[in-house]
Design a protein around this motif. Structure first.
Motif, PDB file in Angstrom:
ATOM      1  N   PHE A 165     -32.746  31.388  10.051  1.00 52.79           N
ATOM      2  CA  PHE A 165     -32.215  30.999   8.738  1.00 52.79           C
ATOM      3  C   PHE A 165     -32.194  32.190   7.782  1.00 52.79           C
ATOM      4  CE2 PHE A 165     -33.420  29.827   4.384  1.00 52.79           C
ATOM      5  CZ  PHE A 165     -32.323  29.061   4.011  1.00 52.79           C
ATOM      6  N   MET A 166     -33.261  32.957   7.777  1.00 54.79           N
ATOM      7  CA  MET A 166     -33.364  34.087   6.862  1.00 54.79           C
ATOM      8  C   MET A 166     -32.351  35.177   7.197  1.00 54.79           C
ATOM      9  SD  MET A 166     -36.701  36.322   5.833  1.00 54.79           S
ATOM     10  CE  MET A 166     -36.862  36.906   7.512  1.00 54.79           C
ATOM     11  N   SER A 167     -32.172  35.458   8.496  1.00 52.65           N
ATOM     12  CA  SER A 167     -31.222  36.500   8.888  1.00 52.65           C
ATOM     13  C   SER A 167     -29.792  36.140   8.505  1.00 52.65           C
ATOM     14  CB  SER A 167     -31.317  36.745  10.394  1.00 52.65           C
ATOM     15  OG  SER A 167     -30.921  35.591  11.113  1.00 52.65           O
ATOM     16  N   ALA A 173     -29.062  36.284  -0.603  1.00 49.86           N
ATOM     17  CA  ALA A 173     -30.291  35.771  -1.218  1.00 49.86           C
ATOM     18  C   ALA A 173     -30.539  36.428  -2.564  1.00 49.86           C
ATOM     19  CB  ALA A 173     -31.477  36.011  -0.288  1.00 49.86           C
ATOM     20  N   LYS A 174     -31.206  35.697  -3.459  1.00 49.35           N
ATOM     21  CA  LYS A 174     -31.539  36.224  -4.777  1.00 49.35           C
ATOM     22  C   LYS A 174     -32.694  37.213  -4.664  1.00 49.35           C
ATOM     23  CE  LYS A 174     -30.157  31.970  -7.151  1.00 49.35           C
ATOM     24  NZ  LYS A 174     -30.612  30.857  -8.024  1.00 49.35           N
ATOM     25  N   GLY A 175     -32.632  38.257  -5.464  1.00 50.47           N
ATOM     26  CA  GLY A 175     -33.708  39.241  -5.446  1.00 50.47           C
ATOM     27  C   GLY A 175     -33.156  40.651  -5.408  1.00 50.47           C
ATOM     28  N   ALA A 184     -37.582  34.221  -2.030  1.00 54.56           N
ATOM     29  CA  ALA A 184     -36.553  33.261  -2.435  1.00 54.56           C
ATOM     30  C   ALA A 184     -36.073  32.423  -1.247  1.00 54.56           C
ATOM     31  CB  ALA A 184     -35.375  33.998  -3.078  1.00 54.56           C
ATOM     32  N   LEU A 185     -35.906  33.080  -0.107  1.00 53.78           N
ATOM     33  CA  LEU A 185     -35.466  32.359   1.088  1.00 53.78           C
ATOM     34  C   LEU A 185     -36.535  31.399   1.589  1.00 53.78           C
ATOM     35  CD1 LEU A 185     -33.646  35.228   3.001  1.00 53.78           C
ATOM     36  CD2 LEU A 185     -32.590  33.186   2.009  1.00 53.78           C
ATOM     37  N   GLU A 188     -36.299  28.373  -0.543  1.00 51.17           N
ATOM     38  CA  GLU A 188     -35.094  27.632  -0.162  1.00 51.17           C
ATOM     39  C   GLU A 188     -35.291  26.894   1.162  1.00 51.17           C
ATOM     40  OE1 GLU A 188     -30.330  28.520   0.681  1.00 51.17           O
ATOM     41  OE2 GLU A 188     -31.633  30.072  -0.194  1.00 51.17           O
ATOM     42  N   TRP A 189     -35.980  27.535   2.104  1.00 50.64           N
ATOM     43  CA  TRP A 189     -36.242  26.911   3.404  1.00 50.64           C
ATOM     44  C   TRP A 189     -37.118  25.668   3.253  1.00 50.64           C
ATOM     45  CZ3 TRP A 189     -34.811  26.733   8.326  1.00 50.64           C
ATOM     46  CH2 TRP A 189     -35.712  26.242   9.282  1.00 50.64           C
ATOM     47  N   ARG A 190     -38.122  25.770   2.429  1.00 50.40           N
ATOM     48  CA  ARG A 190     -39.021  24.638   2.234  1.00 50.40           C
ATOM     49  C   ARG A 190     -38.339  23.452   1.567  1.00 50.40           C
ATOM     50  NH1 ARG A 190     -44.284  28.097   0.026  1.00 50.40           N
ATOM     51  NH2 ARG A 190     -45.011  28.801   2.090  1.00 50.40           N
ATOM     52  N   ASN A 191     -37.283  23.718   0.804  1.00 47.93           N
ATOM     53  CA  ASN A 191     -36.567  22.650   0.111  1.00 47.93           C
ATOM     54  C   ASN A 191     -35.464  22.014   0.955  1.00 47.93           C
ATOM     55  OD1 ASN A 191     -38.116  22.982  -2.219  1.00 47.93           O
ATOM     56  ND2 ASN A 191     -36.719  24.504  -3.087  1.00 47.93           N
TER      57      ASN A 191
END
Length: 284
Positions: A165-167, A173-175, A184-185, A188-191
């Motif tokens: 997901f992160m890749s 991504a924000k930052g 930030a990712l 987002e993943w947890r949500n």
């Protein structure tokens, strides 16, 4: 696509590799740097062992790095080090001599300090030092083994669902830096809902299958070319178990054949005795 594992590992290795070059006691002045004592800025606590002196090449690096960094502020540190290494290789032995002489002088001092340090150690401390040295050697051996396995084409380990997901979302991504983007990712993943994560979970499962097939093929090839030392300990353990089971089955088969042969011989002997008895009865 962001190389997550590569980015974090590279940053960590880069920091460890070149932290020695940021010694504050050496950077401000470069005049006569080859004759200064860089060991002081690398020393540990007073109770610790004396540090080995830097060799001639490292002394040259410490001298030239701040000069090149000032003259070329736009060049990255790794490029500066490569340039210094190239210069060192092309230098004549006469130009290298001052740096080598400084190293030899401090090497003699180091030997004396080391003897004095070892003389004051207790047996328990000596035993602990031996243990620590073994641990360091084992760690270095593991690192060399890992690097060589990578060079020999060892398949990459499977990625987790979050890594996939992160890749895929790292670029947008924000930052402003890697760490802030990763944080930030992660939020987002947890949500994400479970059904949204399921896509990446399935991709991770597919990657596990890929790795399982590739690592088996690679380890079989390593066994064929005589490089079992690069194979995983788990695989070696499984191979030993399979070999032991095969040997056990082979012995059991031999015992079974021997028992059958003995039984056949016994039956043949019994039949022969019976035949002799019948003949005697007939003759009587």
């Amino acid at each position: 696509m962001a190389p997550f594992g590569l980015v974090t590992a590279s940053v960590s290795l880069f920091a460890k590799s070149f932290n020695v070059f940021t010694c504050k006691s050496i950077l401000p002045r470069v005049v006569n740097a080859s004759f200064r004592n860089p060991v002081k800025c690398l020393s540990t606590q007073v109770s610790g062992p004396p540090k080995r002196p830097l060799n001639g090449y490292m002394r040259y690096v410490l001298q030239q790095k701040p000069v090149l960094a000032t003259q070329n502020p736009e060049i990255k540190l790794i490029e500066i080090i490569r340039k210094i290494a190239s210069e060192w290789r092309s230098m004549s032995p006469e130009k290298k001599q001052p740096f080598e002489d400084a190293f030899l002088r401090e090497k003699e001092v180091f030997k004396v300090n080391l003897q004095q340090y070892q003389a004051q150690l207790t047996p328990e401390q000596i035993e602990q030092q031996v243990f620590d040295k073994r641990q360091r050697m084992a760690k270095r051996k593991a690192i060399r083994k890992k690097r060589e396995a990578t060079t020999m084409g060892k398949p990459k380990r499977p990625r987790t669902s979050f890594n996939i997901f992160m890749s895929e979302h790292f670029e947008e991504a924000k930052g402003t830096n890697t760490q802030s983007k990763m944080q930030a990712l992660l939020i987002e993943w947890r949500n994400l809902f479970n059904h949204q994560k399921q896509v990446y979970v399935q991709l991770a499962e597919d990657d596990k299958i890929r790795y399982k097939n590739e690592i088996k093929s690679w380890e079989d090839h390593m066994t064929e070319i005589g490089r079992k030392d690069l194979i995983r300990d788990k695989t070696l353990s499984d191979q030993k178990k399979k070999a032991a089971m095969a040997e056990k089955a082979k012995k059991a088969e031999k015992l079974k054949k021997a028992a059958a042969k003995a039984q056949a011989a016994k039956a043949k002997s019994k039949l022969k005795k019976t035949t002799v008895t019948v003949k005697k009865v007939k003759n009587t």
